[in-house]
Design a protein around this motif. Sequence first.
Motif, mmCIF file in Angstrom:
data_model
loop_
_atom_site.group_PDB
_atom_site.id
_atom_site.type_symbol
_atom_site.label_atom_id
_atom_site.label_comp_id
_atom_site.label_asym_id
_atom_site.label_seq_id
_atom_site.Cartn_x
_atom_site.Cartn_y
_atom_site.Cartn_z
ATOM 1 N N GLU A 82 0.828 -1.197 0.000
ATOM 2 C CA GLU A 82 0.000 0.000 0.000
ATOM 3 C C GLU A 82 0.866 1.252 0.000
ATOM 4 O O GLU A 82 1.917 1.297 0.632
ATOM 5 C CB GLU A 82 -0.892 0.025 1.245
ATOM 6 C CG GLU A 82 -1.875 -1.121 1.300
ATOM 7 C CD GLU A 82 -2.691 -1.099 2.582
ATOM 8 O OE1 GLU A 82 -2.162 -0.682 3.624
ATOM 9 O OE2 GLU A 82 -3.855 -1.498 2.531
ATOM 10 N N LEU A 83 0.394 2.264 -0.710
ATOM 11 C CA LEU A 83 1.020 3.580 -0.720
ATOM 12 C C LEU A 83 -0.055 4.637 -0.502
ATOM 13 O O LEU A 83 -1.248 4.362 -0.636
ATOM 14 C CB LEU A 83 1.745 3.840 -2.041
ATOM 15 C CG LEU A 83 3.073 3.114 -2.225
ATOM 16 C CD1 LEU A 83 3.593 3.285 -3.637
ATOM 17 C CD2 LEU A 83 4.100 3.597 -1.219
ATOM 18 N N ALA A 84 0.379 5.866 -0.203
ATOM 19 C CA ALA A 84 -0.550 6.938 0.151
ATOM 20 C C ALA A 84 -1.383 7.438 -1.031
ATOM 21 O O ALA A 84 -2.521 7.847 -0.845
ATOM 22 C CB ALA A 84 0.214 8.102 0.772
ATOM 23 N N ASN A 85 -0.825 7.411 -2.253
ATOM 24 C CA ASN A 85 -1.595 7.938 -3.385
ATOM 25 C C ASN A 85 -1.262 7.192 -4.675
ATOM 26 O O ASN A 85 -0.240 6.518 -4.777
ATOM 27 C CB ASN A 85 -1.353 9.445 -3.547
ATOM 28 C CG ASN A 85 0.098 9.761 -3.775
ATOM 29 O OD1 ASN A 85 0.687 9.309 -4.751
ATOM 30 N ND2 ASN A 85 0.692 10.536 -2.866
ATOM 31 N N SER A 86 -2.129 7.345 -5.648
ATOM 32 C CA SER A 86 -1.980 6.602 -6.902
ATOM 33 C C SER A 86 -0.789 7.086 -7.728
ATOM 34 O O SER A 86 -0.221 6.314 -8.501
ATOM 35 C CB SER A 86 -3.260 6.665 -7.723
ATOM 36 O OG SER A 86 -3.588 7.997 -8.025
ATOM 37 N N ASP A 88 2.161 7.801 -6.562
ATOM 38 C CA ASP A 88 3.303 7.033 -6.063
ATOM 39 C C ASP A 88 3.259 5.592 -6.556
ATOM 40 O O ASP A 88 4.295 4.975 -6.781
ATOM 41 C CB ASP A 88 3.357 7.052 -4.534
ATOM 42 C CG ASP A 88 3.907 8.354 -3.975
ATOM 43 O OD1 ASP A 88 4.453 9.155 -4.766
ATOM 44 O OD2 ASP A 88 3.782 8.570 -2.757
ATOM 45 N N ILE A 89 2.072 5.057 -6.732
ATOM 46 C CA ILE A 89 1.932 3.687 -7.230
ATOM 47 C C ILE A 89 2.485 3.590 -8.650
ATOM 48 O O ILE A 89 3.275 2.703 -8.971
ATOM 49 C CB ILE A 89 0.459 3.234 -7.179
ATOM 50 C CG1 ILE A 89 -0.002 3.119 -5.725
ATOM 51 C CG2 ILE A 89 0.273 1.911 -7.922
ATOM 52 C CD1 ILE A 89 -1.485 2.897 -5.554
ATOM 53 N N THR A 110 -1.731 -0.957 -3.868
ATOM 54 C CA THR A 110 -3.018 -0.258 -3.765
ATOM 55 C C THR A 110 -2.858 0.985 -2.896
ATOM 56 O O THR A 110 -1.852 1.165 -2.221
ATOM 57 C CB THR A 110 -4.100 -1.171 -3.147
ATOM 58 O OG1 THR A 110 -3.667 -1.595 -1.848
ATOM 59 C CG2 THR A 110 -4.351 -2.393 -4.014
ATOM 60 N N VAL A 111 -3.875 1.836 -2.893
ATOM 61 C CA VAL A 111 -3.887 3.041 -2.062
ATOM 62 C C VAL A 111 -4.361 2.656 -0.669
ATOM 63 O O VAL A 111 -5.258 1.826 -0.505
ATOM 64 C CB VAL A 111 -4.822 4.107 -2.682
ATOM 65 C CG1 VAL A 111 -4.928 5.329 -1.784
ATOM 66 C CG2 VAL A 111 -4.332 4.502 -4.060
ATOM 67 N N TYR A 112 -3.733 3.272 0.369
ATOM 68 C CA TYR A 112 -4.146 3.027 1.747
ATOM 69 C C TYR A 112 -5.643 3.215 1.897
ATOM 70 O O TYR A 112 -6.206 4.160 1.352
ATOM 71 C CB TYR A 112 -3.507 4.043 2.711
ATOM 72 C CG TYR A 112 -2.067 3.807 3.049
ATOM 73 C CD1 TYR A 112 -1.637 2.614 3.598
ATOM 74 C CD2 TYR A 112 -1.136 4.816 2.851
ATOM 75 C CE1 TYR A 112 -0.315 2.428 3.918
ATOM 76 C CE2 TYR A 112 0.191 4.636 3.173
ATOM 77 C CZ TYR A 112 0.600 3.442 3.714
ATOM 78 O OH TYR A 112 1.901 3.258 4.031
ATOM 79 N N GLU A 113 -6.267 2.336 2.658
ATOM 80 C CA GLU A 113 -7.670 2.504 2.990
ATOM 81 C C GLU A 113 -7.752 3.254 4.304
ATOM 82 O O GLU A 113 -7.068 2.914 5.265
ATOM 83 C CB GLU A 113 -8.360 1.146 3.123
ATOM 84 C CG GLU A 113 -8.471 0.400 1.828
ATOM 85 C CD GLU A 113 -9.187 -0.929 2.002
ATOM 86 O OE1 GLU A 113 -10.014 -1.050 2.915
ATOM 87 O OE2 GLU A 113 -8.909 -1.836 1.210
#
Length: 117
Positions: A82-86, A88-89, A110-113
């Motif tokens: 998981e990462l903070a935003n798309s 960065d993905i 995926t983005v952090y939930e």
Amino acid sequence: MKPIFAKLASTTALSFALAFAVQSTGAIAQTDASSAPTSRAAARKANHQLERSVERALISAKIDVTDIRIVAKHGQVGLDGELANSADIDKAGDVAGKVPGVTSVKNYITVYEEGGK
């Protein structure tokens, strides 16, 4: 952050996906034996070195690798976590693909939930 069982399942799925992808390219790898490691131990060592190289590249690109798992097998790299935003993905996939020795990247980050415990 996901419960430990979800992370374990995610890592297992990533490993399975990479292993399946490598099987389909096995015939190609056998025809070029000069570049293949000579033993299973050498192959594992090469995979671990590639994983570390990808991790260093991600860190250099200012990507938080705390919740990222990197799995490498015969040049194929899988990213999961998981990462903070798309943005960065996408950046993580691009950076990993530019590391010497990486032939392909499967990006399952995926983005952090929010409040996902």
